[in-house]
Design a protein around this motif. Structure first.
Motif, short mmCIF file in Angstrom:
data_model
loop_
_atom_site.label_atom_id
_atom_site.label_comp_id
_atom_site.label_asym_id
_atom_site.label_seq_id
_atom_site.Cartn_x
_atom_site.Cartn_y
_atom_site.Cartn_z
N GLY A 195 36.74 55.63 71.39
CA GLY A 195 37.16 54.69 72.40
C GLY A 195 38.61 54.86 72.82
N VAL A 196 39.12 53.84 73.50
CA VAL A 196 40.44 53.90 74.14
C VAL A 196 41.53 53.26 73.30
CG1 VAL A 196 39.42 53.86 76.44
CG2 VAL A 196 40.04 51.70 75.34
N HIS A 197 41.19 52.71 72.15
CA HIS A 197 42.15 51.89 71.42
C HIS A 197 43.08 52.71 70.54
CE1 HIS A 197 40.30 48.26 72.84
NE2 HIS A 197 39.11 48.75 72.53
N CYS A 198 44.21 52.11 70.23
CA CYS A 198 45.26 52.79 69.49
C CYS A 198 44.98 52.71 67.99
CB CYS A 198 46.61 52.14 69.82
SG CYS A 198 48.02 53.12 69.27
N GLU A 199 43.83 53.25 67.59
CA GLU A 199 43.39 53.27 66.21
C GLU A 199 42.61 54.54 65.93
OE1 GLU A 199 44.02 51.08 63.85
OE2 GLU A 199 44.88 49.46 65.06
#
Length: 476
Positions: free
Chosen positions: A391-395
């Motif tokens: 996905g697009v998340h900072c993780e």
């Protein structure tokens, strides 16, 4: 001693190739039986369609990410559970997917519903579910949700603790009413599932322990209450379970408890809930039991155990959630970037980044749930390559599909479909990184019905009291 940071297990596994259960498909365009909703097809040009509507047309109307529910498949599954388990009662587990229209579908197919919060109860009531067909769960029910349940006339309140007995008795006296209740018990069954979704072993938050004697004490206390009517006991052993072995042990222990209660009080309780947790296929390796076989097996188990304890067969209930709502759901995403990553030893993995992520489906990050994926907007003649949909998340743990094979020519702008996404995905969604949650739409005979609209930035910023009224996007 080995030290690793919180994402260590993810990175440690990154050097491995495909898991042993995942094999390279002969045809990367094949939509494997059992994974997709009944209304999913590929048209002659390779475009996927759901419920008679092509996904490109659907996405043009809804955008991505979007959760798509095949309505006919949903209602067919509800009807199948109702008929297979009759005359037992079937309570749909609302926590898996709950909207006003979903409750109406369930109601119209003759199923009951169980809810686990004041919000879920409000939805069920507003949708027109008869309150006597609602069961209220929760390990720490608030005074306000218990009051709502009592004033609405909810049919069953499942008591989870001694404190709740006190709280409920006080409210009943205050309101001048009575409550029909069940005691939730922990049977000590260790379901073969992730720790976070195993709910019947002793060391967890739910219910009264049978082994510790708490369950019988709680039952006798409710029996002698002047405002509570004890009608039975409730058990739930976990989630994503594929066989009846755990249910056999749970049935034996709960029925033994009913027998012990009869010895203590002279009364044989008339109802027993065996809970839900019935598994579905998320990958080609998952092999859930057919519903008709599952029903026949559970009925045989209960009847056998009742004979052993010289009990009448009680009115039994089950609580399927994902088994009804999961398979009809498909998540659609748009590819943004594609990145090959070398793993060493001649192995590689393709990272396919899409416009969703852990904010719309936390399950893979939360307890390593596995999903599958397919290219949805076209067929491909390219070689299947091991891929990870992220996905697009900072993780680093923002993974939607940990391992599957996708065509080697997947590119930005393509649509990726994730099957079996109807249950829990949208219900557990968050606004992490200030990301609006995706919509849920139902499709039937080529028509689209919006169940939950897409959130907007205005929705999110409207909660922030620091935003000046009328200037939601003013950053000065």
């Amino acid at each position: 001693m080995t030290h690793m940071h919180v994402a260590g297990t993810i990175h440690a596994d990154a050097v491995s190739a495909a898991p042993v259960w995942l094999s390279k498909p002969d045809d990367v365009n094949d939509l494997a039986d059992g994974l997709w909703s009944a209304g999913v097809r590929r048209d002659s040009d390779g475009m996927m369609s759901i419920g008679g509507l092509r996904v490109d047309d659907l996405v043009a109307r809804t955008g991505t990410p979007v959760y798509v529910i095949d309505k006919a498949d949903f209602t067919d599954r509800a009807r199948l559970w109702r008929d297979a388990f009759g005359p037992w009662q079937v309570y749909y587990a609302g926590k898996s997917l709950l909207t006003l229209d979903v409750v109406r579908w369930i109601r119209d197919e003759g199923l009951n519903v169980d809810v686990a919060s004041e919000g879920e109860l409000a939805v069920a009531l507003l949708a027109g579910m008869p309150p006597e067909r609602i069961a209220l769960h929760g390990n720490n029910k608030s005074v306000s949700e218990l009051r709502l349940a009592l004033t609405a006339g909810v049919g069953r309140i499942i008591i989870d603790s001694a404190d709740e007995i006190t709280r409920l008795e006080k409210l009943c006296r205050e309101l001048g009413t009575r409550a029909e209740v069940m005691i939730r018990v922990t049977t000590g069954v260790e379901a073969h599932t992730h720790e976070y979704i195993a709910t019947a072993h002793e060391d967890q938050k739910f219910g009264f322990s049978i082994a510790g004697g708490q369950a019988l004490v709680g039952m006798v206390r409710c029996f002698h209450s002047r405002v509570l009517d004890l009608v039975g006991i409730h058990s739930h052993i976990g989630s994503q379970i594929f066989d009846t072995n755990g249910f056999e042990i749970a049935a034996r222990r709960t029925l033994r408890l009913i027998s012990q209660f009869r010895e203590a009080t002279g009364v044989e309780l008339p109802e027993l809930v065996l809970g839900g947790g019935f598994g579905i296929a998320y990958t080609r390796a998952d092999t859930p039991e057919p519903v008709t076989d599952l029903a026949a097996g559970l009925k045989e188990i209960v009847e056998h155990e009742c004979r052993g304890f010289n009990l009448s067969v009680p009115l039994v209930a089950v609580e399927p959630g994902r088994a009804i709502s999961g398979p009809p759901g498909t998540a659609l995403y748009t590819v943004g970037t594609v990145k090959p990553v070398e793993l060493g030893g001649g192995q590689s993995r393709r990272y396919v980044s899409v416009d969703g992520g852990m904010s719309d489906n936390i399950r893979p990050a939360l307890y390593a749930a596995e999903y599958s994926a397919a290219l949805a907007n076209r067929e491909s003649a390219a070689e299947p390559v091991l891929s990870r949909v992220v996905g697009v998340h900072c993780e680093g743990g923002d993974i939607l599909v940990r391992d599957d094979f996708l065509p080697d020519d997947v590119q930005p702008g393509d649509l990726i479909a994730v099957p079996a996404s109807g249950a829990y995905s949208r219900m557990m969604a968050s606004n992490y990184n200030m990301t609006p949650r995706p919509p849920v739409v139902a499709v039937e005979d080529g028509n689209v019905q919006v169940l939950l609209r897409r959130e907007t930035l205005d929705d999110l910023l409207g909660l922030d009291q620091g935003v000046r009224e009328g200037n939601l996007h003013d950053t000065r």
